[in-house]
Design an enzyme around this catalytic site. Structure first.
Site, PDB file in Angstrom:
ATOM      1  N   GLN A 100       0.837  -1.200   0.000  1.00  0.00           N
ATOM      2  CA  GLN A 100       0.000   0.000   0.000  1.00  0.00           C
ATOM      3  C   GLN A 100       0.873   1.252   0.000  1.00  0.00           C
ATOM      4  OE1 GLN A 100      -2.375   1.581   3.407  1.00  0.00           O
ATOM      5  NE2 GLN A 100      -4.139   1.015   2.150  1.00  0.00           N
ATOM      6  N   TYR A 181      -6.550  10.452   4.472  1.00  0.00           N
ATOM      7  CA  TYR A 181      -5.175  10.806   4.113  1.00  0.00           C
ATOM      8  C   TYR A 181      -5.153  11.663   2.843  1.00  0.00           C
ATOM      9  CZ  TYR A 181      -4.250   7.519   7.828  1.00  0.00           C
ATOM     10  OH  TYR A 181      -4.244   6.896   9.045  1.00  0.00           O
ATOM     11  N   ARG A 228      -7.680   2.063  -2.920  1.00  0.00           N
ATOM     12  CA  ARG A 228      -8.568   1.974  -1.754  1.00  0.00           C
ATOM     13  C   ARG A 228      -9.236   3.327  -1.518  1.00  0.00           C
ATOM     14  NH1 ARG A 228      -7.867   0.459   4.692  1.00  0.00           N
ATOM     15  NH2 ARG A 228      -9.399  -1.211   4.640  1.00  0.00           N
ATOM     16  N   GLY A 314      -9.364  -7.131   8.548  1.00  0.00           N
ATOM     17  CA  GLY A 314      -8.272  -6.406   9.166  1.00  0.00           C
ATOM     18  C   GLY A 314      -7.863  -7.014  10.488  1.00  0.00           C
TER      19      GLY A 314
END
Length: 361
Positions: A100, A181, A228, A314
């Site tokens: 990622q 982000y 994502r 997760g």
């Protein structure tokens, strides 16, 4: 559960995944000096290689892109070498792994930034969140707005980081456009008040994530590129459905490998805000990875209905390195120790037992 399609192989681009269960990216704050993943990271990921696909924890594409202490990077030769140990270990177990690519934008602290500078963002709007720095959680620092002529440099950093990931042996990369982000900060009007080509309209606010993805796909191949997003998580926006439908359609036209969607609030309810994920998936038209609080029953139900292709888990992967086998054989899941999620060493990282290890004890 052996007849459950969740455990059958799946074709993702040029890769064949062993099953439809994905390990979601999980920040663990255990990188060594120089933000290099160490031998312990190789052990951690290889323990979880039975996932159809592992998506690594976020790796910052530059020091400016860092928002938490002890997170790994992908911008130096030492970091590439450290990640190579991880990918070799995962591949030795027959696993597949994407890296990622991460730039946190305003979700950072001056103590993590080069020369203690202010974090960068689309607009000088402070985030209402905390970061892990100096061994504690602290409020983020005030950001500064990026100048227009700085943006191409960040896109180049993403492209370079993608090339570094392939050099480190990853099967592909995931562009992190979720969870508040940098790329999401550009997408949503709650954090982007720019009036230039990267702000204002839906098309302009989508420009950054689309240009980053196009650059990454040009570097490593569209079928090695995923994205994502989190349409209703983290940052507020007044037009989420229209905004993300547009992004999904444009990403679909790029023929990237997958769209990884945080459905609802991260680690929270799916219905936190109105959103039609089926419409989003139709706009994208390629592999759709559903994320957020999935268990065996819910994933199986949605797969049976044809509502998603892959399902990412997760926190269950933290305490259950053999999660796939536990789900397949209905073995109860081990419980997560929340005190050891962030930072530290082997405790709560590589010492959770597998079924086989437990049976030998």
């Amino acid at each position: 559960m052996t007849d459950n399609a969740l455990f059958e192989p799946y074709k993702l681009g040029t890769l064949t995944l062993a099953n439809r269960i994905v390990m979601a990216p999980l920040t663990r704050n255990r990188a060594g000096p120089g933000f290099v993943p160490g031998d312990i990271a190789a052990k951690y990921y290889s323990q979880r290689a039975t996932a159809g696909l592992i998506i690594s924890e976020g790796a910052q594409i530059s020091q400016e892109g860092q928002g938490y202490q002890d997170t790994p990077g992908i911008y130096t030769q030492a970091q590439i070498a450290g990640w190579r140990k991880v990918t070799d270990a995962v591949h030795a177990k027959g696993g597949r792994i994407f890296l990622q690519l991460w730039h946190v934008g305003r979700v950072s602290h001056v103590d993590l930034q080069p020369n203690a500078q202010a974090p960068v963002a689309p607009s000088a709007i402070k985030a209402e969140t905390k970061v892990f720095v100096n061994n504690a959680f602290a409020d983020v620092s005030e950001p500064r707005a990026l100048e227009l002529d700085e943006i191409q440099g960040i896109i180049a950093d993403f492209r370079r980081a993608a090339a570094n990931a392939i050099a480190a042996g990853f099967d592909g990369v995931e562009v992190h456009g979720a969870n508040g982000y940098l790329l999401e900060q550009f997408i949503k009007d709650g954090s982007n008040t720019r009036t230039d080509a990267y702000g204002g309209s839906i098309e302009h606010r989508a420009r950054m994530i689309l240009e980053v993805t196009a650059a990454v796909a040009a570097e490593v191949g569209a079928q090695r590129t995923g994205v994502r997003i989190s349409p209703v998580n983290a940052v507020t926006s007044t037009d989420s459905q229209a905004q993300f439908n547009y992004i999904a359609e444009k990403l679909g036209q790029m023929d990237i490998a997958y769209l990884h969607v945080v459905e609802g609030a991260r680690s929270g309810p799916h219905d936190v805000a109105p959103f039609d994920y089926a419409e989003l998936r139709a706009k994208f038209g390629n592999t759709y990875i559903a994320n957020n609080g999935y268990n065996l029953e819910r994933a199986t139900s949605r797969l049976t209905k044809g509502e998603a292709d892959l399902f990412s888990f997760g926190r269950p992967f933290i305490a259950n390195p053999d999660l796939v086998e536990r789900l397949k054989t209905a073995v109860p899941l081990a419980e997560l120790n929340p005190a050891t999620i962030y930072g530290g060493g082997a405790e709560g990282y590589t010492d959770y037992p597998s079924i086989a290890a437990s049976s030998r004890a």
